[in-house]
Design a protein around this motif. Structure first.
Motif, PDB file in Angstrom:
ATOM      1  N   ALA A 137       0.838  -1.197   0.000  1.00 31.74           N
ATOM      2  CA  ALA A 137       0.000   0.000   0.000  1.00 31.74           C
ATOM      3  C   ALA A 137       0.876   1.251   0.000  1.00 31.74           C
ATOM      4  O   ALA A 137       2.048   1.215   0.401  1.00 31.74           O
ATOM      5  CB  ALA A 137      -0.903  -0.001   1.228  1.00 31.74           C
ATOM      6  N   THR A 140      -0.546   6.318   2.514  1.00 29.68           N
ATOM      7  CA  THR A 140      -1.897   6.639   2.976  1.00 29.68           C
ATOM      8  C   THR A 140      -2.844   5.447   2.857  1.00 29.68           C
ATOM      9  O   THR A 140      -4.062   5.594   3.040  1.00 29.68           O
ATOM     10  CB  THR A 140      -2.468   7.835   2.190  1.00 29.68           C
ATOM     11  OG1 THR A 140      -2.423   7.536   0.789  1.00 29.68           O
ATOM     12  CG2 THR A 140      -1.660   9.091   2.475  1.00 29.68           C
ATOM     13  N   GLY A 142      -3.532   3.530   0.189  1.00 24.73           N
ATOM     14  CA  GLY A 142      -4.154   3.291  -1.104  1.00 24.73           C
ATOM     15  C   GLY A 142      -3.384   2.305  -1.961  1.00 24.73           C
ATOM     16  O   GLY A 142      -2.286   1.868  -1.605  1.00 24.73           O
ATOM     17  N   ASN A 146      -2.666   4.081 -10.396  1.00 24.84           N
ATOM     18  CA  ASN A 146      -4.019   4.470 -10.814  1.00 24.84           C
ATOM     19  C   ASN A 146      -4.675   3.489 -11.775  1.00 24.84           C
ATOM     20  O   ASN A 146      -5.693   3.809 -12.389  1.00 24.84           O
ATOM     21  CB  ASN A 146      -3.976   5.862 -11.464  1.00 24.84           C
ATOM     22  CG  ASN A 146      -3.265   5.860 -12.824  1.00 24.84           C
ATOM     23  OD1 ASN A 146      -2.592   4.887 -13.191  1.00 24.84           O
ATOM     24  ND2 ASN A 146      -3.389   6.946 -13.572  1.00 24.84           N
ATOM     25  N   SER A 154     -10.895   0.225  -9.246  1.00 27.45           N
ATOM     26  CA  SER A 154      -9.453   0.009  -9.243  1.00 27.45           C
ATOM     27  C   SER A 154      -9.127  -1.426  -9.620  1.00 27.45           C
ATOM     28  O   SER A 154      -9.898  -2.357  -9.349  1.00 27.45           O
ATOM     29  CB  SER A 154      -8.893   0.307  -7.849  1.00 27.45           C
ATOM     30  OG  SER A 154      -7.538  -0.091  -7.754  1.00 27.45           O
ATOM     31  N   TRP A 158      -7.183  -5.428  -1.941  1.00 28.08           N
ATOM     32  CA  TRP A 158      -6.426  -5.673  -0.717  1.00 28.08           C
ATOM     33  C   TRP A 158      -6.612  -7.117  -0.261  1.00 28.08           C
ATOM     34  O   TRP A 158      -7.718  -7.660  -0.285  1.00 28.08           O
ATOM     35  CB  TRP A 158      -6.887  -4.724   0.386  1.00 28.08           C
ATOM     36  CG  TRP A 158      -6.133  -4.884   1.679  1.00 28.08           C
ATOM     37  CD1 TRP A 158      -6.581  -5.437   2.825  1.00 28.08           C
ATOM     38  CD2 TRP A 158      -4.790  -4.471   1.929  1.00 28.08           C
ATOM     39  NE1 TRP A 158      -5.607  -5.401   3.805  1.00 28.08           N
ATOM     40  CE2 TRP A 158      -4.480  -4.818   3.269  1.00 28.08           C
ATOM     41  CE3 TRP A 158      -3.805  -3.848   1.161  1.00 28.08           C
ATOM     42  CZ2 TRP A 158      -3.257  -4.555   3.856  1.00 28.08           C
ATOM     43  CZ3 TRP A 158      -2.577  -3.591   1.732  1.00 28.08           C
ATOM     44  CH2 TRP A 158      -2.307  -3.939   3.060  1.00 28.08           C
ATOM     45  N   TYR A 165      -1.741  -5.506  -1.737  1.00 26.47           N
ATOM     46  CA  TYR A 165      -2.706  -5.502  -2.820  1.00 26.47           C
ATOM     47  C   TYR A 165      -2.282  -6.508  -3.887  1.00 26.47           C
ATOM     48  O   TYR A 165      -1.088  -6.738  -4.092  1.00 26.47           O
ATOM     49  CB  TYR A 165      -2.781  -4.122  -3.484  1.00 26.47           C
ATOM     50  CG  TYR A 165      -3.500  -3.063  -2.684  1.00 26.47           C
ATOM     51  CD1 TYR A 165      -4.883  -2.921  -2.763  1.00 26.47           C
ATOM     52  CD2 TYR A 165      -2.793  -2.181  -1.863  1.00 26.47           C
ATOM     53  CE1 TYR A 165      -5.549  -1.930  -2.053  1.00 26.47           C
ATOM     54  CE2 TYR A 165      -3.455  -1.191  -1.148  1.00 26.47           C
ATOM     55  CZ  TYR A 165      -4.830  -1.070  -1.245  1.00 26.47           C
ATOM     56  OH  TYR A 165      -5.485  -0.095  -0.543  1.00 26.47           O
TER      57      TYR A 165
END
Length: 541
Positions: A137, A140, A142, A146, A154, A158, A165
Motif C-alpha cells: 500500500a 496513505t 491506497g 491508478n 481500481s 487488498w 494488494y
C-alpha cells in the motif's frame, strides 16, 4: 499425438473458424446449460456450414463468476460441461469430420480459487509467493497506482493475509499472474503442452496483450484519444491510455516461447485476442514471424455501421503483405452486441449472409460466432435475469454481454427451442425462435442456407483463401475486393445497404459472372444491378 512434419499445411490461412459458446450451444444433460456432448451432437450441423475449425469458449474447471474465464484448474473439465473423456470424444469426432478444434486458453489470470493463488496469498515467503502481482500500500493506505479494471473500479484488491494488494484487470476474483516470474511462464507452457498432447489444434488466447505488466508499476497517463461509441461511454477505463498495464514489450518474448512450443506439433495455430488501444501496432508486432499465427482486434467488433470504409480502411491499416502478419476478422463474438442489432439490421435478417461474406473475403482467417449464420439479433434480457457481472455493474448504461450469449434456437415450436429440456440459463426470446435452425433449414433462401452455400463455395476458390488483395475504388455502400492468385482474379462487389445499388463496369473490371455462391446480381450492358444486401462475383483470367 500428431507431431510436426517437415511440411506445414498452414490451414489457418484463409480459414473460417466457428466460435461455440458451450453454455449456450446444446444441453444434453437437462440442467439448462450447454455441454460438450451437445457440441458433439451438432458437429454435422457445423460441418455442413463448411467451416474449417471450431473455437470452443472456456470449459475447464471454474467457479463461473465470469463463466469460465476465471479458471480454478487448467487441466480439468468443469463438471457442468462433462468430463475429460467427453472432450476427447468430441475432439475425435471433430477430426473425423475434418474439423480442427481450438481451445480458449485464459493465461493472463486465474480464479482466486486456483490452488496457485490460494498458496500465494498466504504469505510472502512460500513457493508461489511471486506467482501473482503483489504490491504494498502507499503511505496513505491506497493502491500502488491508478490502474483501472475493465469491469469497473481500481484494478487492485487488498488481501489481508499478506497485507498487500494484488492486481486484477477484470473481476477482483480474477487475480493476474506475474509473468515476470519464470516459474509462471513454465507452468502455463506446461498447461498448453497438456492440451496439445491431448490433440487440440491450437488455442484462442484470451486477452493475450495483458500477460505482462510494468514492473515499476507506473501510473497510466490520460488517454489523448477519446474513444467513440456507446461501448466506451459508460466506463472510465477508456479515459486512461493503458501504457503500463497492457501491451508491454516483454509480452513478445513469451509469445515466441509459446509459438516454439506450438511448432513442436503438426499444424497447430495460435489465435490471439488483441485490445483496441494501439491495435494496429499490436497486430503487426504480435503476428510477426515466430509469434502468433493470426490475431483479431475490436475494429469491426466495435463498429456501429456496416460501412464499406470500415472494412476497407481497417484491412489497409493492418497491411496486405505476409510480413505484416495475418489478421482474423470478426464482427460478432460472445463479448459484443450482435452485429444485426449493432448495425441496426435487427429487422433485416437477409443482411447476415453478405456481412459474413464481407469478413471471409478479406485476406486472413475469419471467426463466425454461433447464431450469426441465422442472422440472430441481440436478445433482450430483463434486468432480473442478467447474469453477466459486467452488465450488472454498469446497468442500465450498459446491459452487459448476455444478449449475445443466449442459447441457440434449434427448433421453433419446442418449449425451449430445442436447446434444453430444462429452463435455459438465459432466456430464449421469440425473435430467436422465429429464426430457429429447423425453420431455416426448410427455406432455400434463408440466411442459414445462403451462408452455408457461400462458405462452402468460398473454400473451393484458392484466390479467396490465399490470394493477394486489392480494393476497388467504389462509393458507399459498395465494397469491392479483388483477390488474385496464379494469374486469376476473383472480383467481389458487395452491397452493404438495404437499397439496390447500380454500378457501371464491363467485364475487364467486373469479370465474367461466377455462380454457385448463393448471390444474384444481374449484369446487363455493362451495368451491375446489385440487390439490397446482395453481391456480385466475377472472374478475370
Amino acid at each position: 499425438m500428431r507431431r510436426k512434419t517437415e511440411q506445414q499445411t498452414e490451414w489457418w490461412k484463409g480459414a473460417v473458424i466457428y466460435q461455440i459458446y458451450p453454455r449456450s450451444f446444446l444441453d444434453t444433460s437437462g440442467n439448462g446449460t450447454g455441454d460438450l456432448r451437445g457440441i458433439e451432437q451438432k458437429l454435422d450441423y457445423v460441418a455442413d456450414l463448411g467451416v474449417d475449425a471450431i473455437w470452443i469458449s472456456p470449459f475447464v474447471a471454474s467457479p463461473m463468476l465470469d463463466f469460465g474465464y476465471d479458471v480454478s484448474d487448467y487441466l480439468a473439465v468443469d463438471p457442468l460441461f462433462g468430463t475429460l473423456d467427453d472432450f476427447s470424444q468430441l475432439l475425435e469426432a471433430a477430426h473425423e469430420r475434418g474439423i480442427k478444434v481450438l481451445m480458449d486458453q485464459v493465461l493472463s489470470h486465474t480464479s482466486d480459487r486456483h490452488p496457485w493463488f490460494i498458496e500465494s496469498r498466504e504469505g510472502r515467503d512460500n513457493e508461489k509467493a511471486d506467482w501473482y502481482v503483489w504490491a504494498d500500500a502507499t503511505e496513505t493506505g491506497g493502491p500502488p497506482n491508478n490502474w483501472l479494471a475493465v469491469f469497473g473500479g481500481s484494478s487492485w484488491q487488498w488481501e489481508p493475509r499478506r497485507g498487500q494488494y494484488y492486481l486484477h484487470n477484470f473481476l477482483r476474483q480474477q487475480p493476474d499472474l506475474n509473468y515476470h516470474c519464470p516459474e509462471v511462464q513454465d507452468a502455463v507452457l506446461d498447461v498448453c503442452r497438456f492440451w496439445l498432447d491431448l490433440g487440440v489444434d491450437g488455442f484462442r488466447l484470451d486477452v493475450c496483450a495483458f500477460y505482462f505488466h510494468d514492473a515499476k508499476l507506473r501510473d497510466n497517463p490520460p488517454n489523448p484519444v477519446k474513444q467513440q461509441g456507446a461501448h466506451f461511454m459508460f466506463n472510465p477505463y477508456s479515459l486512461q491510455a493503458h501504457k503500463y498495464d497492457i501491451g508491454r514489450p516483454e509480452n513478445l518474448a513469451f509469445l515466441e516461447r509459446l509459438r516454439a512450443l506450438t511448432d513442436e506439433y503438426e499444424d497447430r495455430v495460435l489465435l490471439g485476442e488483441l485490445n483496441q488501444e494501439e491495435g494496429e501496432q499490436l497486430h503487426k508486432s504480435y503476428t510477426a514471424k515466430d509469434r502468433l499465427h493470426i490475431a483479431y482486434g475490436y475494429w469491426l467488433l466495435g463498429a456501429e455501421t456496416p460501412s464499406a470504409a470500415a472494412f476497407r480502411d481497417t484491412a489497409r491499416a493492418l497491411g496486405h503483405d505476409d510480413m505484416e502478419g495475418w489478421p482474423c476478422w470478426a464482427i460478432d463474438n460472445h463479448d459484443f452486441t450482435r452485429s444485426q442489432s449493432r448495425f441496426g439490421l435487427q429487422d433485416n435478417p437477409e443482411a447476415g449472409p453478405v456481412l459474413t461474406a464481407a469478413i471471409t473475403l478479406l485476406r486472413g482467417a475469419a471467426c463466425i460466432y454461433q447464431g450469426a449464420e441465422l442472422s440472430l439479433p441481440e436478445a433482450e434480457v430483463p434486468y432480473d435475469q442478467i447474469a453477466d457481472p459486467y452488465g450488472r455493474e454498469f446497468y442500465p448504461a450498459y446491459r452487459g454481454r448476455d444478449g449475445a450469449r443466449t442459447p441457440m434456437p434449434w427448433a421453433k415450436d419446442d418449449p425451449n427451442a430445442g436447446f434444453s429440456k430444462a429452463r435455459p440459463w438465459l432466456p430464449m426470446t421469440q425473435p430467436h425462435r422465429d429464426l430457429a435452425v429447423e425453420k431455416q433449414d426448410r427455406e432455400p433462401g434463408s440466411p442459414l442456407n445462403r451462408t452455408r452455400t457461400f462458405i462452402n463455395w468460398r473454400r473451393e476458390q484458392p484466390q479467396l483463401l490465399r490470394g493477394s488483395m486489392d480494393f476497388l475504388d467504389l462509393p458507399e455502400p459498395l465494397l469491392g475486393i479483388k483477390r488474385t492468385l496464379d494469374g486469376r482474379s476473383i472480383i467481389a462487389i458487395l452491397n452493404l445497404s438495404d437499397d439496390e445499388a447500380i454500378h457501371e463496369c464491363d467485364e475487364t473490371v467486373c469479370g465474367q459472372a461466377l455462380s454457385g455462391h448463393g448471390f444474384f446480381a444481374p449484369h446487363r450492358d455493362g451495368r451491375l444491378e446489385i440487390p439490397a444486401f446482395g453481391a456480385w462475383f466475377g472472374v478475370v483470367e
